[in-house]
Design a protein around this motif. Structure first.
Motif, PDB file in Angstrom:
ATOM      1  N   GLY A 133       0.786  -1.233   0.000  1.00  0.00           N
ATOM      2  CA  GLY A 133       0.000   0.000   0.000  1.00  0.00           C
ATOM      3  C   GLY A 133       0.814   1.276   0.000  1.00  0.00           C
ATOM      4  O   GLY A 133       0.258   2.369   0.140  1.00  0.00           O
ATOM      5  N   ASP A 134       2.133   1.162  -0.197  1.00  0.00           N
ATOM      6  CA  ASP A 134       2.993   2.343  -0.114  1.00  0.00           C
ATOM      7  C   ASP A 134       3.144   3.037  -1.467  1.00  0.00           C
ATOM      8  O   ASP A 134       3.317   2.378  -2.502  1.00  0.00           O
ATOM      9  CB  ASP A 134       4.375   1.958   0.399  1.00  0.00           C
ATOM     10  N   THR A 150       0.593   5.767   2.662  1.00  0.00           N
ATOM     11  CA  THR A 150       0.188   4.360   2.685  1.00  0.00           C
ATOM     12  C   THR A 150      -1.331   4.306   2.620  1.00  0.00           C
ATOM     13  O   THR A 150      -2.015   4.851   3.491  1.00  0.00           O
ATOM     14  CB  THR A 150       0.674   3.654   3.963  1.00  0.00           C
ATOM     15  N   ILE A 151      -1.849   3.691   1.563  1.00  0.00           N
ATOM     16  CA  ILE A 151      -3.306   3.606   1.437  1.00  0.00           C
ATOM     17  C   ILE A 151      -3.827   2.483   2.336  1.00  0.00           C
ATOM     18  O   ILE A 151      -3.143   1.485   2.571  1.00  0.00           O
ATOM     19  CB  ILE A 151      -3.730   3.385  -0.028  1.00  0.00           C
ATOM     20  N   PRO A 152      -5.032   2.612   2.843  1.00  0.00           N
ATOM     21  CA  PRO A 152      -5.539   1.634   3.809  1.00  0.00           C
ATOM     22  C   PRO A 152      -5.929   0.286   3.219  1.00  0.00           C
ATOM     23  O   PRO A 152      -5.888  -0.729   3.915  1.00  0.00           O
ATOM     24  CB  PRO A 152      -6.758   2.336   4.418  1.00  0.00           C
ATOM     25  N   ASP A 153      -6.296   0.262   1.916  1.00  0.00           N
ATOM     26  CA  ASP A 153      -6.790  -0.988   1.331  1.00  0.00           C
ATOM     27  C   ASP A 153      -6.151  -1.202  -0.046  1.00  0.00           C
ATOM     28  O   ASP A 153      -6.718  -0.810  -1.073  1.00  0.00           O
ATOM     29  CB  ASP A 153      -8.317  -0.941   1.212  1.00  0.00           C
TER      30      ASP A 153
END
Length: 260
Positions: A133-134, A150-153
């Protein structure tokens, strides 16, 4: 008579203050005294894509080389002024996104990003293991421009993520040492994602990063200590010779091994 002397003293003091302001604007205030580790690289000129790099530590108030100089590569189009702790306000051309130039100036060293769960043995420095997710944002219109996010999903990423996610499995990016150019705060279109990383070949130039052989990069990582506030100074030779004293850098004689 006394009033005239007071007025003359005030004028003299005012001229001294003005001269001091001009000097500060011209030469900068120099490195903060907390900086005890300095990575120094000097390029032959603004258009150079190759140079040398050396590590310095401050001992009893003086810079001392910590290791031999090593060869490095810069941007394919050379150097240009960047946005760091020194060099940001210099006259001339400044870095822009996708210009293929490495930023010149003095910059803080930030986080180390790696595919590995840990740093090389013996290294102790803040790091982040890159996951699915980075991303490092290079969209100049984004509020997160030139930032690590960093995205959560990762299974349901936003539309922008695919083009800006951090690479996985690329040998050159196994160790990314952040050079905090245009970071505090970022300015739109002033350049993003500047790191030390492994070179792709002895002559393969970069898009703006500084690269070196993997063994040399690992030695640099092991040398870094956060409590010594490491910084990176990258300048063409003429600029280094003009600014080293005011900026508090090693003298050209001390840095002779990296002077082209």
């Amino acid at each position: 008579m006394m009033r005239k002397r007071i007025r003359a003293s005030k004028r003299a003091f005012g001229l001294w203050v003005m001269a001091l302001v001009v000097a500060v604007k011209t030469f900068g205030a120099g490195l903060d005294s907390s900086v005890q580790q300095l990575i120094v690289s000097v390029a032959p000129d603004w258009d150079a894509s190759t140079g040398k790099l050396q590590l310095f530590e401050k001992t009893n108030g003086a810079w001392k080389a910590s290791a031999p100089a090593i060869p490095v590569l810069y941007g394919k189009n050379g150097l240009v002024w960047g946005r760091g702790v020194l060099g940001t306000d210099e006259p001339g051309t400044h870095k822009q996104e996708h210009d293929g130039r490495a930023p010149a100036g003095v910059f803080k060293i930030g986080t180390i990003y790696t595919y590995d769960p840990s740093l090389p043995s013996g290294a102790k420095y803040p790091f982040h293991t890159v996951g699915a997710g980075d991303a490092w944002v290079d969209d100049i219109t984004s509020p997160d421009y030139n930032k690590h996010v960093t995205i959560p999903d990762p299974a349901n990423p936003p539309p922008w993520f695919e083009k800006q996610k951090m690479r996985h499995g690329d040998f050159a990016y196994r160790w990314l040492v952040e050079i905090r150019h245009n970071s505090d705060p970022p300015a739109a279109n002033a350049g993003s994602a500047i790191f030390f990383h492994i070179r792709r070949g002895p002559t393969r130039k970069t898009a703006g990063c500084t690269t070196m052989a993997e063994d040399d990069l690992v030695k640099l990582i092991r040398w870094l200590h956060a409590d010594k506030h490491p910084h990176y100074a990258l300048l063409p030779r003429a600029e280094y010779e003009a600014k080293w004293k005011a900026w508090g850098l090693p003298s050209p004689q001390e840095a002779a091994a990296v002077m082209p």
